[in-house]
Write a protein that holds these residues in place. Structure first.
Motif, PDB file in Angstrom:
ATOM      1  N   PRO A  25       1.140  -1.313   0.206  1.00 50.55           N
ATOM      2  CA  PRO A  25       0.199  -0.329   0.008  1.00 50.55           C
ATOM      3  C   PRO A  25       0.399   1.073  -0.154  1.00 50.55           C
ATOM      4  N   ILE A  26       2.191   1.095   0.264  1.00 51.89           N
ATOM      5  CA  ILE A  26       2.683   2.493   0.632  1.00 51.89           C
ATOM      6  C   ILE A  26       3.334   2.382  -0.937  1.00 51.89           C
ATOM      7  N   PHE A  27       3.624   1.817  -1.410  1.00 52.80           N
ATOM      8  CA  PHE A  27       3.682   1.814  -3.049  1.00 52.80           C
ATOM      9  C   PHE A  27       2.866   2.307  -3.850  1.00 52.80           C
ATOM     10  N   ALA A  28       1.192   2.063  -3.514  1.00 53.05           N
ATOM     11  CA  ALA A  28       0.413   1.998  -3.978  1.00 53.05           C
ATOM     12  C   ALA A  28       0.246   3.796  -3.909  1.00 53.05           C
ATOM     13  N   PHE A  29       0.719   4.191  -2.767  1.00 48.72           N
ATOM     14  CA  PHE A  29       0.527   6.099  -2.475  1.00 48.72           C
ATOM     15  C   PHE A  29       1.736   6.557  -2.669  1.00 48.72           C
ATOM     16  N   LEU A  30       2.748   6.224  -2.332  1.00 47.99           N
ATOM     17  CA  LEU A  30       3.865   6.718  -3.251  1.00 47.99           C
ATOM     18  C   LEU A  30       3.196   6.880  -5.198  1.00 47.99           C
ATOM     19  N   LEU A  31       2.963   6.070  -5.398  1.00 53.61           N
ATOM     20  CA  LEU A  31       2.674   6.196  -7.236  1.00 53.61           C
ATOM     21  C   LEU A  31       1.601   7.292  -7.272  1.00 53.61           C
ATOM     22  N   ALA A  33       0.990   9.504  -4.914  1.00 52.25           N
ATOM     23  CA  ALA A  33       1.646  11.655  -5.286  1.00 52.25           C
ATOM     24  C   ALA A  33       1.949  11.392  -6.368  1.00 52.25           C
ATOM     25  N   SER A  34       3.563  10.835  -7.013  1.00 50.76           N
ATOM     26  CA  SER A  34       3.865  11.116  -7.321  1.00 50.76           C
ATOM     27  C   SER A  34       3.238  11.360  -9.612  1.00 50.76           C
ATOM     28  N   THR A  35       2.215  10.698  -9.651  1.00 50.50           N
ATOM     29  CA  THR A  35       1.267  11.110 -10.739  1.00 50.50           C
ATOM     30  C   THR A  35       0.980  12.333 -10.757  1.00 50.50           C
ATOM     31  N   SER A  36       0.300  12.454  -9.455  1.00 52.38           N
ATOM     32  CA  SER A  36      -0.407  13.835  -9.639  1.00 52.38           C
ATOM     33  C   SER A  36       0.915  14.740  -9.291  1.00 52.38           C
ATOM     34  N   ILE A  37       1.917  14.604  -8.864  1.00 49.95           N
ATOM     35  CA  ILE A  37       2.677  15.975  -8.692  1.00 49.95           C
ATOM     36  C   ILE A  37       2.897  16.152 -10.622  1.00 49.95           C
ATOM     37  N   LEU A  38       3.474  14.476 -11.092  1.00 49.65           N
ATOM     38  CA  LEU A  38       3.656  15.321 -12.819  1.00 49.65           C
ATOM     39  C   LEU A  38       2.484  15.899 -13.613  1.00 49.65           C
ATOM     40  N   ILE A  39       1.329  15.160 -12.997  1.00 46.50           N
ATOM     41  CA  ILE A  39      -0.064  16.038 -13.582  1.00 46.50           C
ATOM     42  C   ILE A  39       0.277  17.310 -13.549  1.00 46.50           C
ATOM     43  N   PHE A  40       0.299  18.103 -12.459  1.00 48.27           N
ATOM     44  CA  PHE A  40       0.466  19.393 -11.747  1.00 48.27           C
ATOM     45  C   PHE A  40       1.965  20.101 -12.135  1.00 48.27           C
ATOM     46  N   LEU A  41       2.964  19.213 -12.165  1.00 45.05           N
ATOM     47  CA  LEU A  41       3.733  19.875 -13.732  1.00 45.05           C
ATOM     48  C   LEU A  41       3.309  20.007 -15.032  1.00 45.05           C
ATOM     49  N   PHE A  42       2.846  19.123 -15.496  1.00 42.71           N
ATOM     50  CA  PHE A  42       2.974  19.303 -16.505  1.00 42.71           C
ATOM     51  C   PHE A  42       1.429  20.728 -16.911  1.00 42.71           C
ATOM     52  N   LEU A  43       0.812  21.112 -15.962  1.00 39.83           N
ATOM     53  CA  LEU A  43       0.117  21.921 -15.624  1.00 39.83           C
ATOM     54  C   LEU A  43       0.645  23.133 -15.854  1.00 39.83           C
ATOM     55  N   ILE A  44       1.793  23.480 -14.987  1.00 46.32           N
ATOM     56  CA  ILE A  44       2.079  25.057 -14.843  1.00 46.32           C
ATOM     57  C   ILE A  44       2.814  25.584 -15.311  1.00 46.32           C
ATOM     58  N   GLY A  45       3.084  25.257 -17.292  1.00 48.82           N
ATOM     59  CA  GLY A  45       3.624  26.157 -18.193  1.00 48.82           C
ATOM     60  C   GLY A  45       1.827  26.763 -18.786  1.00 48.82           C
ATOM     61  N   LYS A  46       0.847  25.942 -18.376  1.00 53.03           N
ATOM     62  CA  LYS A  46      -0.688  26.107 -19.382  1.00 53.03           C
ATOM     63  C   LYS A  46      -1.217  26.935 -17.889  1.00 53.03           C
ATOM     64  N   ILE A  47      -1.018  27.106 -16.569  1.00 59.38           N
ATOM     65  CA  ILE A  47      -1.133  28.230 -15.503  1.00 59.38           C
ATOM     66  C   ILE A  47      -0.093  28.947 -16.153  1.00 59.38           C
ATOM     67  N   VAL A  88      -3.455  13.632   0.736  1.00 66.22           N
ATOM     68  CA  VAL A  88      -3.829  13.410   2.060  1.00 66.22           C
ATOM     69  C   VAL A  88      -4.633  12.445   1.832  1.00 66.22           C
ATOM     70  N   ARG A  89      -6.155  13.132   1.760  1.00 69.85           N
ATOM     71  CA  ARG A  89      -7.044  12.359   1.885  1.00 69.85           C
ATOM     72  C   ARG A  89      -6.830  10.856   1.251  1.00 69.85           C
ATOM     73  N   ASP A  90      -6.178  10.411   0.167  1.00 65.92           N
ATOM     74  CA  ASP A  90      -5.734   9.149  -1.124  1.00 65.92           C
ATOM     75  C   ASP A  90      -4.965   8.970  -0.163  1.00 65.92           C
ATOM     76  N   ALA A  91      -4.158   8.945   0.772  1.00 69.26           N
ATOM     77  CA  ALA A  91      -3.089   8.513   2.152  1.00 69.26           C
ATOM     78  C   ALA A  91      -4.537   8.112   2.627  1.00 69.26           C
ATOM     79  N   GLY A  92      -5.844   8.311   2.977  1.00 69.34           N
ATOM     80  CA  GLY A  92      -6.502   7.900   3.967  1.00 69.34           C
ATOM     81  C   GLY A  92      -6.201   8.796   5.488  1.00 69.34           C
ATOM     82  N   GLN A  93      -5.739   9.895   5.152  1.00 71.06           N
ATOM     83  CA  GLN A  93      -6.211  11.087   6.284  1.00 71.06           C
ATOM     84  C   GLN A  93      -7.301  11.822   6.491  1.00 71.06           C
ATOM     85  N   GLU A  94      -8.128  11.230   6.553  1.00 74.90           N
ATOM     86  CA  GLU A  94      -9.445  12.696   6.002  1.00 74.90           C
ATOM     87  C   GLU A  94      -9.493  13.653   7.303  1.00 74.90           C
TER      88      GLU A  94
END
Length: 129
Positions: A25-31, A33-47, A88-94
């Motif tokens: 499960p920790i690797f699933a969370f890291l994946l 988080a890293s996917t979310s960050i990649l998508i965010f970084l992809f959008l920075i140029g558009k922003i 953080v919610r994806d990590a189960g910390q509501e």
């Protein structure tokens, strides 16, 4: 068609997360988080493009830049708070996710006070005495 790249990355990541989530499960969370960050970084140029275009429009309309910058800061706080709380919610910390959202709302209120003051002053000037 950049959205196809984002959706493809999201789908591949989701499939990998579903496969490894039960055993690691920790690797699933890291994946996640890293996917979310990649998508965010992809959008920075558009922003950045959107911000520059809004600045040009505000400048040609004669709007003071301090107001536009304050509004952009408010929008940025809202997006970053939402992004952080979702990770953080994806990590189960509501509970922590709720606190991040609360902090974002309070910071937005603090930044909005001068703009609200200007709006109230403008309305008071328009009212007949």
């Amino acid at each position: 068609m950049e959205i196809i790249q984002v959706v493809g990355l999201g789908l591949i990541s989701t499939i990998l997360i579903l496969i490894i989530k039960e055993q690691k499960p920790i690797f699933a969370f890291l994946l996640t988080a890293s996917t979310s960050i990649l998508i965010f970084l992809f959008l920075i140029g558009k922003i950045d493009t959107v911000i520059r275009e809004l600045e040009n429009m505000a400048e040609s309309a004669g709007v003071q830049m301090i107001y536009l910058k304050t509004i952009l800061k408010i929008i940025g706080i809202a997006y970053i708070a939402e992004f952080g709380s979702q990770i953080v919610r994806d990590a189960g910390q509501e509970s922590i996710a709720s606190k991040i959202e609360l902090a974002g709302k309070v910071l937005i209120m603090v930044l909005a006070i001068p703009i609200i003051g200007i709006i109230i002053e403008t309305v008071m000037k328009l009212l007949p005495t």
